[in-house]
Design a protein around this motif. Structure first.
Motif, PDB file in Angstrom:
ATOM      1  N   UNK B 133      38.733  42.265  31.051  1.00  0.00           N
ATOM      2  CA  UNK B 133      40.008  41.962  31.405  1.00  0.00           C
ATOM      3  C   UNK B 133      40.348  43.087  32.560  1.00  0.00           C
ATOM      4  N   UNK B 134      39.726  44.143  32.887  1.00  0.00           N
ATOM      5  CA  UNK B 134      39.793  44.889  34.172  1.00  0.00           C
ATOM      6  C   UNK B 134      39.535  43.888  35.027  1.00  0.00           C
ATOM      7  N   UNK B 135      38.752  42.984  35.016  1.00  0.00           N
ATOM      8  CA  UNK B 135      38.260  41.981  36.202  1.00  0.00           C
ATOM      9  C   UNK B 135      39.300  40.918  36.283  1.00  0.00           C
ATOM     10  N   UNK B 136      39.573  40.278  35.146  1.00  0.00           N
ATOM     11  CA  UNK B 136      40.485  38.818  35.006  1.00  0.00           C
ATOM     12  C   UNK B 136      42.070  39.383  35.438  1.00  0.00           C
ATOM     13  N   UNK B 137      42.354  40.697  35.140  1.00  0.00           N
ATOM     14  CA  UNK B 137      43.599  41.038  35.729  1.00  0.00           C
ATOM     15  C   UNK B 137      43.966  41.942  36.966  1.00  0.00           C
ATOM     16  N   UNK B 138      42.618  41.590  37.599  1.00  0.00           N
ATOM     17  CA  UNK B 138      42.669  42.438  38.891  1.00  0.00           C
ATOM     18  C   UNK B 138      43.550  41.788  40.115  1.00  0.00           C
ATOM     19  N   UNK B 139      43.448  40.593  40.098  1.00  0.00           N
ATOM     20  CA  UNK B 139      44.576  40.255  41.078  1.00  0.00           C
ATOM     21  C   UNK B 139      46.167  40.409  40.869  1.00  0.00           C
ATOM     22  N   UNK B 140      46.409  40.120  39.533  1.00  0.00           N
ATOM     23  CA  UNK B 140      47.813  40.204  39.116  1.00  0.00           C
ATOM     24  C   UNK B 140      48.114  41.767  39.485  1.00  0.00           C
ATOM     25  N   UNK B 141      47.432  42.756  38.846  1.00  0.00           N
ATOM     26  CA  UNK B 141      47.613  43.947  38.838  1.00  0.00           C
ATOM     27  C   UNK B 141      47.707  44.591  40.288  1.00  0.00           C
ATOM     28  N   UNK B 142      46.828  44.193  41.314  1.00  0.00           N
ATOM     29  CA  UNK B 142      46.821  44.893  42.351  1.00  0.00           C
ATOM     30  C   UNK B 142      47.320  43.994  43.562  1.00  0.00           C
ATOM     31  N   UNK B 143      47.936  42.471  43.282  1.00  0.00           N
ATOM     32  CA  UNK B 143      48.533  42.186  44.165  1.00  0.00           C
ATOM     33  C   UNK B 143      47.891  41.314  45.307  1.00  0.00           C
ATOM     34  N   UNK B 144      46.746  40.547  44.786  1.00  0.00           N
ATOM     35  CA  UNK B 144      46.098  39.849  45.949  1.00  0.00           C
ATOM     36  C   UNK B 144      45.574  38.555  45.280  1.00  0.00           C
ATOM     37  N   UNK B 146      45.584  35.167  43.525  1.00  0.00           N
ATOM     38  CA  UNK B 146      46.516  34.968  42.406  1.00  0.00           C
ATOM     39  C   UNK B 146      46.209  35.367  41.213  1.00  0.00           C
ATOM     40  N   UNK B 147      46.900  35.156  40.304  1.00  0.00           N
ATOM     41  CA  UNK B 147      46.626  35.631  38.802  1.00  0.00           C
ATOM     42  C   UNK B 147      45.545  34.646  38.245  1.00  0.00           C
ATOM     43  N   UNK B 148      44.543  34.941  37.770  1.00  0.00           N
ATOM     44  CA  UNK B 148      43.784  34.141  36.728  1.00  0.00           C
ATOM     45  C   UNK B 148      44.419  33.444  35.691  1.00  0.00           C
ATOM     46  N   UNK B 149      44.066  32.240  35.556  1.00  0.00           N
ATOM     47  CA  UNK B 149      44.954  31.649  34.389  1.00  0.00           C
ATOM     48  C   UNK B 149      44.456  31.780  33.180  1.00  0.00           C
ATOM     49  N   UNK B 539      30.842  28.587  41.278  1.00  0.00           N
ATOM     50  CA  UNK B 539      31.333  29.675  42.219  1.00  0.00           C
ATOM     51  C   UNK B 539      32.382  29.424  42.822  1.00  0.00           C
ATOM     52  N   UNK B 540      32.603  27.980  43.051  1.00  0.00           N
ATOM     53  CA  UNK B 540      33.635  27.696  43.922  1.00  0.00           C
ATOM     54  C   UNK B 540      35.247  27.901  43.210  1.00  0.00           C
ATOM     55  N   UNK B 541      35.097  27.947  41.962  1.00  0.00           N
ATOM     56  CA  UNK B 541      36.639  28.145  41.079  1.00  0.00           C
ATOM     57  C   UNK B 541      37.007  29.625  40.859  1.00  0.00           C
ATOM     58  N   UNK B 542      36.106  30.417  41.707  1.00  0.00           N
ATOM     59  CA  UNK B 542      36.397  32.005  41.486  1.00  0.00           C
ATOM     60  C   UNK B 542      37.625  32.454  42.296  1.00  0.00           C
ATOM     61  N   UNK B 543      38.605  32.981  41.312  1.00  0.00           N
ATOM     62  CA  UNK B 543      39.834  33.406  41.952  1.00  0.00           C
ATOM     63  C   UNK B 543      39.722  34.663  42.730  1.00  0.00           C
ATOM     64  N   UNK B 544      38.884  35.623  42.112  1.00  0.00           N
ATOM     65  CA  UNK B 544      38.501  36.813  42.356  1.00  0.00           C
ATOM     66  C   UNK B 544      36.863  36.888  42.179  1.00  0.00           C
ATOM     67  N   UNK B 545      36.476  37.952  42.891  1.00  0.00           N
ATOM     68  CA  UNK B 545      34.987  38.154  42.702  1.00  0.00           C
ATOM     69  C   UNK B 545      34.393  39.190  41.588  1.00  0.00           C
TER      70      UNK B 545
END
Lengths: 190, 572
Positions: B133-144, B146-149, B539-545
């Motif tokens: 979850x440190x990875x999945x929550x990355x965009x939401x926590x750090x503001x880049x 969009x949030x992973x669904x 790989x196309x579906x990835x919201x963040x890496x």
């Protein structure tokens, strides 16, 4: 050599007519197998002698017997840039004169020890980047390349990898703390 | 182009179509086969059958004309794929050559492709670390981005599902940053690697670790793999040739033969997908248009559900090329984000050093993996002036070998035949695997005026590093140098090889997942928001890496999405 080249030019000019008995220069024909190189049969023979000086026959076979010169020419022909091919070819072409100047006689008249000294000296050349030392640069490049490919062709030969140091596709399980003292192998005398 | 639909439409109709037979497409096909779904598995490249089509797999070094080196002509004709570390005389036939699919580099990008049945699963580095979850929550926590669904709990059972079948070796390390899975016994770290791991634990209070990297290799026999016709890994380290033992996971050795055995899956190689057919009346996708790779003729195939697993870049391209009056900018592209927020992994930096301890030891035998430093930067809170962090590879090895500068003649010969025992110090090395931040300005797009050899629009790339990446490189070099020093390593040197994006072969994004159809392409089940019978799980579906090697996650996504598609169809 000059006479032969002149004769061949003549043959080309005269439309390649078989005016000259073919045996007269057949030993110096350009070898078609190495299409990117202008290597003659006698040059290949010289290369064979040089590689066999780098790794001579002894208790175990030497480079020549393992057809290392063929491997060297395949690698130079297929796996080098055209600039490096030129450098290699001009070093090979310049080698007979280099031998004569350095050792005082023709290469094939030298003893085995004299050949070794001559080749080692050529490998260790440190020519300057000047036009005068262009030939030495080619000699050095040619001999270092020949040494490297002789070593590679020799060690990666079927003979070495089946009879002397058998290669296995399956290296066995990993040991991350192998005592060096327990990995010693019996000495192989070349 | 002639549209020769001479065969009966019914013969060309399936329940599901999977586009692409690499790691993720193979998994979708395998799940559909097991679930009784009549499936067409399309692959643009030629067929490669397990073992039979691995021509170099059992070749000995002297059987290679150039002893592994590729001819200069091949390198000159293929400046891009030649940069890949795995492209050699033994594996050349598993890489798509540059001329196969030219593309436009508005900014430099190395696109490495494997066009055959199995795709790049024959060539991958087989590293399989789970996300947390440190990875999945990355965009939401750090503001880049969009949030992973989705979160870890959504994917965890599917990681397990995939690991059990693929075969993953690893240790139960108990790290919250890198969750444990269904592991076969892990591979051993060597004596210096263990020393490094121990020193990290002591020095950083349990915040930094070095573990044996989990890898998709069968370490030890197991009944499940026998049923697949696979045996345990022999430590050959010749994986790029295809493995005659099936010791590592590939589609060819595992999912595809399994899928075909189910009797429900039809494999169709040499089938280049042109686009997805959208039926405006029905409001859904009804099939795909396929170009025969040899005749260049177009044919249509139909199905209730379409899985797009063509590898990240081509999955983007297929959607972009699927235009209709409903979707003039590409299938499902109401948001306008298709092709954008494209990202990759930053592999530019390395740190090397020496270790003077354990001088009486070396290693012997082989192993298919090495050490792994899970991400420790910015994990629980923001610590630096850049976002996110990096993982690291790590390995230690002992030199030795023959004295190449021995005098020519018998000296040289005897030296070569009697390699010296290792006498220099151990060498240690690490490479970075950095998270890059997806941005709108990093995008891929189609140039419809320039057509490739199949008549398809060429791709253009506009992807580059940014300031965040540069800062992260410096931090990696600094931190790993410090970690090396704390472990007593000496002669520590840092490097930045300035490699071009793409050479990591971890291209991701462009069809990102998200909760909001206005800012993303796919929902939490990998369905296009606007065309729910089209799924994208590569790989196309990835919201963040994040930082982990991504293939395991794509495989888990594909299996999960296939089950979702089947449960949706049962709802009618």
């Amino acid at each position: 050599m000059n006479r032969r080249i002149a004769l061949r030019h003549l043959a080309l000019i005269s439309g390649g007519l078989a005016l000259i008995p073919s045996c007269d220069f057949s030993s110096d024909d350009i070898l078609a197998a190495y299409e990117n190189l202008k290597v003659t049969a006698s040059q290949k023979q010289l290369l064979g002698d040089i590689s066999n000086t780098i790794i001579p026959a002894g208790e175990l076979k030497g480079a020549l017997e393992l057809e290392v010169p063929d491997f060297i020419l395949v690698m130079v022909n297929d796996c080098m840039t055209s600039e490096n091919q030129m450098l290699f070819s001009s070093g090979l072409a310049a080698f007979p004169d280099y031998a004569k100047n350095k050792a005082g006689k023709k290469y094939d008249k030298l003893t085995a020890k004299e050949k070794e000294d001559l080749i080692q000296a050529g490998i260790d050349l440190k020519p300057a980047e000047t036009p005068e030392e262009e030939k030495d640069r080619a000699i050095m490049y040619f001999l270092n390349t020949t040494k490297r490919l002789t070593m590679q062709g020799y060690m990666a030969s079927e003979y070495i990898q089946t009879e002397i140091i058998p290669y296995s596709l399956i290296p066995g399980p990993y040991n991350g703390a192998a005592l060096i003292s327990e990995t010693q192998k019996p000495r192989i005398n070349g | 182009m002639a549209n020769l639909n001479i065969r009966n439409k019914q013969e060309r109709t399936y329940q599901a179509i999977v586009v692409g037979s690499g790691a993720s497409g193979g998994w979708a096909a395998k799940e559909f086969g097991d679930l009784g779904v009549k499936t067409l598995l399309l692959e643009r490249g030629r067929d490669v059958k397990h073992i039979k089509d691995y021509p170099t797999t059992n070749m000995l070094p002297y059987e290679f004309k150039h002893r592994g080196k590729l001819p200069q002509k091949v390198l000159d004709e293929n400046p891009i794929v030649s940069k890949c570390y795995a492209f050699g005389e033994d594996s050349e036939h598993f890489f798509a050559k540059d001329a196969e699919q030219p593309y436009i580099q508005e900014k430099p990008f190395d696109w490495i492709k494997g066009y055959q049945v199995g795709g790049k699963s024959l060539l991958w580095a087989r590293q399989v670390q789970r996300w947390s979850d440190y990875d999945f929550e990355g965009p939401a926590r750090d503001g880049f981005a969009v949030d992973w669904p989705i979160r870890y709990k959504d994917i965890a059972p599917w990681y397990s599902h995939v690991e059990k079948f693929a075969g993953v070796s690893g240790n139960l390390d108990g790290l919250d940053t890198l969750p444990d899975g269904e592991f076969l016994p892990g591979y051993e770290l060597n004596i210096v690697e263990k020393h490094f791991a121990q020193k990290l634990k002591e020095t950083y209070g349990g915040d930094r670790h070095m573990i044996s990297a989990r890898c998709a290799h069968i370490n030890g026999p197991h009944e499940q793999f026998t049923a697949q016709g696979r045996a345990f890994c022999q430590n050959r380290n010749l994986c790029q040739r295809g493995c005659p033992f099936g010791g590592y996971f590939s589609s060819n050795s595992s999912t595809i033969p399994w899928a075909l055995k189910s009797g429900n899956v039809t494999l169709r190689p040499d089938s280049v997908v042109h686009s997805i057919i959208y039926d405006e009346e029905k409001g859904k996708a009804t099939g795909v248009r396929v170009i025969d790779a040899h005749t260049k003729e177009m044919e249509e195939f139909y199905a209730d559900v379409i899985f797009v697993n063509a590898a990240a870049i081509n999955s983007n391209a297929i959607l972009m090329n699927s235009t209709s009056s409903r979707f003039p900018n590409g299938l499902g592209n109401d948001s306008g984000v298709l092709g954008k927020y494209f990202a990759f992994h930053n592999y530019r930096a390395q740190v090397n050093g020496s270790y003077e301890g354990f001088m009486e030891y070396t290693t012997s035998g082989g192993r298919p993996t090495s050490g792994y430093i899970p991400r420790f930067r910015n994990v629980k809170k923001q610590e630096t002036d850049f976002l996110r962090g990096y993982a690291g590879g790590f390995s230690a090895y002992r030199g030795g070998g023959y004295v190449a500068d021995a005098r020519v003649g018998m000296d040289l010969k005897n030296n070569m035949l009697n390699p010296t025992p290792p006498d220099g110090p151990w060498r240690v090395g690490s490479h970075m695997m950095g998270e890059t931040i997806p941005k709108e300005s990093n995008y891929i797009a189609l140039d419809k005026d320039k057509l490739d050899p199949y008549g398809l629009p060429t791709l253009k790339f506009n992807v580059s590093y940014d300031d965040n990446d540069e800062k992260m490189i410096l931090d990696y070099q600094e931190q790993v140098s410090e970690m090396f020093a704390k472990a007593g390593f000496t002669d520590i040197r840092v490097n930045d090889d300035h490699r071009t994006p793409g050479l990591d072969i971890h291209e991701m994004g462009g069809v990102r997942m998200g909760k909001d159809p206005k800012t993303s392409m796919l929902n939490g089940n990998h369905q296009l928001h606007a065309v729910p019978n089209v799924y994208v799980t590569d790989g196309a579906c990835m919201t963040s890496t994040s930082t982990q090697n991504p293939t395991l996650t794509y495989m888990a996504f594909a299996a999960r999405a296939a089950h979702h598609a089947v449960s949706e169809s049962k709802k009618g």
